[in-house]
Design an enzyme around this catalytic site. Structure first.
Site, mmCIF file in Angstrom:
data_model
loop_
_atom_site.group_PDB
_atom_site.id
_atom_site.type_symbol
_atom_site.label_atom_id
_atom_site.label_comp_id
_atom_site.label_asym_id
_atom_site.label_seq_id
_atom_site.Cartn_x
_atom_site.Cartn_y
_atom_site.Cartn_z
ATOM 1 N N HIS A 1 -55.094 -41.916 -85.556
ATOM 2 C CA HIS A 1 -55.836 -42.913 -84.787
ATOM 3 C C HIS A 1 -56.113 -44.160 -85.606
ATOM 4 C CE1 HIS A 1 -59.005 -44.907 -82.522
ATOM 5 N NE2 HIS A 1 -58.721 -44.138 -81.483
ATOM 6 N N ASP B 1 -53.445 -38.496 -80.993
ATOM 7 C CA ASP B 1 -52.947 -39.871 -80.948
ATOM 8 C C ASP B 1 -51.577 -39.937 -81.612
ATOM 9 O OD1 ASP B 1 -55.556 -41.251 -80.042
ATOM 10 O OD2 ASP B 1 -56.187 -40.079 -81.780
ATOM 11 N N ASP C 1 -51.891 -39.272 -76.659
ATOM 12 C CA ASP C 1 -52.348 -40.646 -76.448
ATOM 13 C C ASP C 1 -51.391 -41.566 -77.202
ATOM 14 O OD1 ASP C 1 -53.664 -43.007 -76.109
ATOM 15 O OD2 ASP C 1 -55.576 -42.344 -76.939
ATOM 16 N N HIS D 1 -61.153 -33.989 -78.615
ATOM 17 C CA HIS D 1 -60.764 -35.379 -78.862
ATOM 18 C C HIS D 1 -60.231 -35.627 -80.265
ATOM 19 C CE1 HIS D 1 -61.976 -39.787 -79.570
ATOM 20 N NE2 HIS D 1 -60.915 -39.804 -78.792
ATOM 21 N N GLU E 1 -56.367 -33.426 -77.372
ATOM 22 C CA GLU E 1 -55.808 -34.772 -77.329
ATOM 23 C C GLU E 1 -55.461 -35.204 -78.736
ATOM 24 O OE1 GLU E 1 -56.591 -39.289 -77.595
ATOM 25 O OE2 GLU E 1 -57.604 -37.614 -78.556
#
Length: 324
Positions: A86, A72, A130, A50, A70
């Site tokens: 993020h 962002d 993301d 993450h 993942e």
């Protein structure tokens, strides 16, 4: 007992050794075939690290056992992708401010996922982006789709050297963001990479909206394959599994949602929650602690395993016994 009719003892020994070697190889191949068959029956799991937004974090998470990452993607107001970032707030116990320029990030991803590279990581098989696009205007979302398509084509699929072998899931929060999808698909088609996109690109709408509404949005776009569906909440909070179980049921049914191939859960850090999610029937999890998911998969080794590059993220694998 085998008999040897050769004139010399040496010739006879050679024949016997050859026979023994053939028997040994045949036995090993049978055992490997049985093992492969047993492995094929296990559910492949995508262990998604993450918020891996800084280049230095990429191999840290891979070393912890993640087979997917993942990141962002943050855009300016015009829809230009700027940073893998993020910002605050984010998950508990994480640094929210790590970042990299998107272009530089993708260059590093290619180094790690191109088989000819000296830095190739065979176990790194999927990247989830993301996309922070919900606050953009429709025009900016369209620009974002074109720009992300151009970056993926340039940094992962074209130029000198082998292209990246990994799969990519493009994730965005809401059905109102689908202008991004239209623009992305038009761009890759106009650039001559439509077939590569069909092979390598999947989609996810992550904002916990009504599942029927999400399915209808894909149908409106003409997307008939490569759909992932998520359910979840920040690791700081807890959430019922009701919607997650509903998504798994829809995945299991070709009639309910043919294009839905995989269901994953986010963000899962407790081993007890990981075990519960596996029992529900998920195909993957986003976690801050991929080593904990590796440990859990070892406990579930009879039924689950880490996905590898031979596992298609676009293959629907229904549960043998559905609870729907």
């Amino acid at each position: 007992m085998a008999h040897c009719y050769y004139n010399s003892k040496r010739g006879c020994n050679r024949v016997m050794k050859t026979v023994a070697l053939v028997v040994l190889i045949s036995t090993v191949m049978v055992e490997e075939s049985r093992g492969d068959s047993q492995e094929d029956k296990k559910r492949p799991i995508w262990n998604i690290g993450h918020m891996v937004n800084a280049v230095k974090q990429i191999e840290e998470f891979l070393d912890l056992g993640a087979n997917a990452l993942e990141a962002d993607v943050t855009f300016d107001d015009n829809g230009n992708p700027k940073w893998t970032y993020h910002g605050t707030p984010c998950d508990c116990f994480r640094d929210c401010l790590r970042w990299e320029y998107v272009d530089e990030y993708l260059k590093r991803i290619r180094e790690l996922t191109s088989p000819g590279s000296s830095k190739f990581r065979k176990g790194f098989i999927l990247l989830m982006l993301d996309l922070k696009i919900s606050k953009l205007s429709d025009n900016a979302k369209s620009k974002a789709g074109k720009e992300i398509a151009d970056m993926i084509i340039k940094r992962l699929w074209s130029g000198s050297g082998e292209k990246a072998q990994l799969y990519i899931v493009l994730s965005f929060p809401y059905v109102n963001d689908i202008e991004f999808v239209r623009a992305f698909r038009e761009r890759v088609k106009s650039k001559g990479f439509a077939s590569e996109a069909e092979k390598r690109i999947g989609w996810d709408i992550s904002g916990n909206e009504d599942l029927g509404k999400i399915r209808d949005a894909y149908q409106k776009l003409g997307i008939t394959d490569n759909v992932w569906q998520s359910d979840g909440i920040t690791n700081c909070l807890t959430r019922s599994h009701d919607r997650l179980a509903e998504a798994v049921c829809k995945r299991d049914s070709d009639k309910e949602w043919p294009s839905l191939k995989k269901v994953y859960y986010w963000t899962v850090d407790k081993q007890s929650s990981m075990k519960e999610a596996l029992k529900v029937g998920v195909d993957g999890m986003i976690t801050n602690d991929p080593d904990d998911l590796v440990a859990v998969l070892n406990e579930f080794s009879g039924t689950h395993r880490l996905a590898n590059i031979n596992d298609s993220p676009w293959q629907k694998i229904p549960r043998p016994k559905s609870n729907c």
